[in-house]
Design a protein around this motif. Structure first.
Motif, PDB file in Angstrom:
ATOM      1  N   ASN A 169       0.828  -1.197   0.000  1.00  0.00           N
ATOM      2  CA  ASN A 169       0.000   0.000   0.000  1.00  0.00           C
ATOM      3  C   ASN A 169       0.870   1.258   0.000  1.00  0.00           C
ATOM      4  N   VAL A 170       1.907   1.264   0.843  1.00  0.00           N
ATOM      5  CA  VAL A 170       2.815   2.400   0.916  1.00  0.00           C
ATOM      6  C   VAL A 170       3.537   2.578  -0.420  1.00  0.00           C
ATOM      7  N   ALA A 175       4.379   5.205  -5.792  1.00  0.00           N
ATOM      8  CA  ALA A 175       4.539   5.046  -7.234  1.00  0.00           C
ATOM      9  C   ALA A 175       3.490   5.835  -8.009  1.00  0.00           C
ATOM     10  N   GLY A 176       2.598   6.515  -7.283  1.00  0.00           N
ATOM     11  CA  GLY A 176       1.603   7.336  -7.940  1.00  0.00           C
ATOM     12  C   GLY A 176       0.407   6.559  -8.437  1.00  0.00           C
ATOM     13  N   GLN A 180      -1.680  11.267  -7.229  1.00  0.00           N
ATOM     14  CA  GLN A 180      -0.524  12.037  -6.795  1.00  0.00           C
ATOM     15  C   GLN A 180       0.516  11.123  -6.145  1.00  0.00           C
ATOM     16  N   LYS A 181       1.782  11.313  -6.489  1.00  0.00           N
ATOM     17  CA  LYS A 181       2.823  10.505  -5.849  1.00  0.00           C
ATOM     18  C   LYS A 181       3.098  11.032  -4.452  1.00  0.00           C
ATOM     19  N   ALA A 186      11.106   9.000  -0.667  1.00  0.00           N
ATOM     20  CA  ALA A 186      12.326   9.772  -0.813  1.00  0.00           C
ATOM     21  C   ALA A 186      12.940  10.131   0.535  1.00  0.00           C
ATOM     22  N   LEU A 187      12.090  10.191   1.542  1.00  0.00           N
ATOM     23  CA  LEU A 187      12.579  10.585   2.871  1.00  0.00           C
ATOM     24  C   LEU A 187      13.203   9.420   3.622  1.00  0.00           C
ATOM     25  N   ARG A 188      12.931   8.224   3.126  1.00  0.00           N
ATOM     26  CA  ARG A 188      13.343   7.036   3.866  1.00  0.00           C
ATOM     27  C   ARG A 188      14.770   6.669   3.571  1.00  0.00           C
TER      28      ARG A 188
END
Ligand code: ZN
Ligand code: ZN
Length: 627
Positions: A169-170, A175-176, A180-181, A186-188
């Protein structure tokens, strides 16, 4: 009202917000907790003014909390949970114990134990739901262990799937897939999901395994709890007519350490079991103590003893029959019954030595069960597949039972009333609305002899005789029983051979003329056979200890009897909806002790509400024993 509960449920892992991280597997396979803190304010209402006792029974106990104990894992039908009990301290004597200690639970009032979801012993703990299921289904501990194990593993597999779906799900959102992506990916720093682990990981889920052995111990413990109530129910079972038979079904299935050969059961007119024993030898002596006990049961209760018993063997005094010569069975002379034969077999000492006569009621009228007798005849046919076998059975059965002419006339009148022409009742109607009887000895011998005359030389197209040569000797033996009156029905009041089952309007035609009585046969082997079938089912697995056999057998018999009462649907008799003798006994005790409850239950009764009367009718002595 505040929602107060001792249950604590784990979070739903799918609903936990992860912010930037992938979901953590550690929330996915968690189990409910049951908090057990009798000293805590959460249980104030239950405690009331009651002062918690000290395990060591000191005079002025002062029991306070002293931290928490280790959670105990409990297996239920739907999965596992934990009981988290507090650690208690008695400030008076400075001693400690855990609140789930069985010895301590035993001194608490019933209301405490009743809300505990499990039965606890010093070693084992089992959820009440599992015991209910074991008792209901009569499953073997082995089957039950497999069932529980499957439930536990399925839960684990589903939790694993839930975890994988949460990770997906995450990822999908990132992946959009939903438009909206999201930018969490990116933060991980680390993008690898944590491994879920295996069921058995000792440093991880540490899944529970359940063995049949464990369940056997629980079952035996539960039986100890139920034993007194079960015994009381059985001892409260009486009857005015007995039927008894031997069977090897159970012994064939189970290897008992004691090496027993066959099982012997006595039923009453409602097919309830009065006693059931396993026999090592089929001699009558081994039954004496059982009938002594039964006699005692009747005397203590002040109930008149049963007067009739249908048996499968040993119906009259022992006798010997010569072996016929090699071709004797082909000469009709050998089959014929002469006056000399009659005189010979009906004279001399005919005193029956059946254990029931010697130890229970010396006036007992012992009868040979018709179906067992017929089976002896049919066994002497060469094969069930012989073309003449079917008609022989039919002839034989009509020789043994005659339709009550009064009943038949009534049925014919009802046919005429309903305008059915010709008024020849169907077989089905005769069976339901007319009673049949086994005729008197001389009549019966003549009729059976006619049937044998018809068939004794009968062959099929391949020249194969229907009868084995041994049929002649069998006839000589059965003829003695017939002439001695072992088969003929006694002149008896209603309820011994047939039970009145109300009336039925023939073809739904209204009016008294179309009303015909329904007769329910009390005799008959179908219920007996049904019992043997169930007997073998209660004891599952083919090696059992005597203790387990006793536990399963006693529970099975009491349950069988309860079901017979349910089936009887006696007017005015209301039975509890479920079978749990201890529960019933405790409830009855409360009703008896508390005047206010007595009155309210009386009011209930007057308003036409249900009341439990099973112990009252089945256990005639229950009230006196319990008080
Ligand atoms: Zn103390
Ligand atoms: Zn006999």
């Amino acid at each position: 009202m505040n929602m107060v509960s001792l249950w604590r449920y784990p979070p739903q892992p799918e609903l936990i917000e992860t912010n930037t991280g992938l979901p953590s597997p550690k929330y996915f396979q968690l189990h409910p907790f049951f908090i057990w803190k009798p000293e805590h304010s959460i249980m104030e209402r239950l405690r009331n003014n009651y002062i918690l006792p000290c395990l060591y029974r000191c005079q002025n106990p002062n029991v306070v909390s002293s931290g928490v104990g280790r959670p105990r894992v409990i297996l239920g039908i739907t999965g596992q949970f934990y009981i988290l009990a507090s650690r208690l301290c008695c400030k008076a004597c400075k001693r400690y114990w855990f609140a789930d200690k069985p010895q301590w639970l035993d001194i608490l009032p019933q209301r405490f134990r009743n809300i505990l979801p499990a039965f606890l012993t010093h070693k084992k703990a089992i959820c009440k739901t599992v015991m209910d299921e074991l008792r209901r289904s009569g499953k073997s501990p082995n089957d039950m262990a497999n069932q529980l194990s499957e439930v536990l593993h399925l839960k684990f597999e589903r939790a694993h799937l839930a975890y994988l779906l949460s990770v997906q799900n995450v990822r999908d959102a990132e992946a959009g897939l939903y438009g909206q992506k999201t930018i969490t990916g990116a933060l991980r720093k680390d993008d690898t999901p944590a491994p879920f682990g295996d069921y058995g990981d000792t440093d991880g889920w540490n899944g529970v395994y359940v063995s049949a052995h464990y369940l056997i111990e629980c079952l035996l413990h539960e039986y100890q709890r139920q034993e007194a109530a079960l015994t009381q129910l059985l001892q409260g079972t009486f009857g005015q007519v007995f039927r008894s038979d031997h069977t090897r079904k159970v012994a064939r299935k189970v290897t008992l350490l004691s090496g027993t050969m066959s099982s012997y059961a006595v039923m009453n007119e409602n097919w309830m079991i009065l006693f059931w024993v396993m026999l090592q030898s089929e001699s009558e002596q081994s039954l004496e103590s059982m009938y002594c006990g039964l006699s005692n049961r009747y005397s203590v209760a002040g109930i008149p003893k049963a007067k009739y018993q249908w048996v499968d063997r040993d119906c009259c005094a022992a006798f010997r029959v010569m072996d016929p010569g090699p071709y004797e069975h082909q000469q009709w002379e050998a089959w014929r019954t002469t006056e000399a034969t009659v005189a010979e077999v009906t004279s001399g000492n005919l005193k029956n030595l059946h254990a029931a006569c010697r130890k229970f009621n010396e006036d007992m009228v012992v009868k040979l069960d018709l179906f067992h007798c017929m089976r002896r005849f049919t066994r002497e046919c060469v094969s069930e597949h012989h073309p003449l076998y079917g008609s022989f059975c039919q002839f034989l059965s009509s020789a043994f039972s005659v339709v009550d002419q009064g009943d038949l006339e009534k049925l014919k009148n009802a046919y005429r009333f309903c305008g059915i022409e010709p008024s020849n009742p169907t077989k089905l109607h005769i069976r339901e609305h007319c009673r049949t009887k086994v005729p008197h000895p001389r009549e019966l011998v003549q009729w059976v002899e006619e049937v044998l005359h018809h068939f004794y030389l009968a062959k099929d197209p391949n020249n194969i005789f229907l009868f084995k040569p041994s049929m002649l000797k069998l006839w000589w033996i059965q003829r003695i029983h017939i002439l001695r009156g072992c088969l003929s029905d006694p002149e008896v009041e209603e309820g011994i051979l047939y039970r009145y089952g109300g009336t039925l309007q023939l073809n739904h035609v209204k009016g008294d003329g179309a009303a015909v009585p329904i007769w329910i046969p009390v005799r008959g082997t179908s219920q007996q056979e049904g019992f043997h079938f169930h007997q073998a089912q209660w004891v599952t697995g083919n090696r059992v200890s005597p203790e387990l056999f006793q536990a399963q057998g006693m529970t099975g018999v009491a349950r069988w009897n309860y079901q017979r009462l349910v089936d009887l649907k006696q007017p005015g008799v209301v039975l509890p909806g479920v079978f749990d003798p201890v529960l019933m006994r405790v409830k009855q005790g409360i009703y008896k002790c508390d005047r206010a409850t007595q009155i309210s239950s009386l009011a209930h009764l007057q308003q036409g509400h249900r009341r439990e009367v099973w112990p009252a009718i089945c256990g005639a002595r229950l009230s006196t024993c319990a008080s």
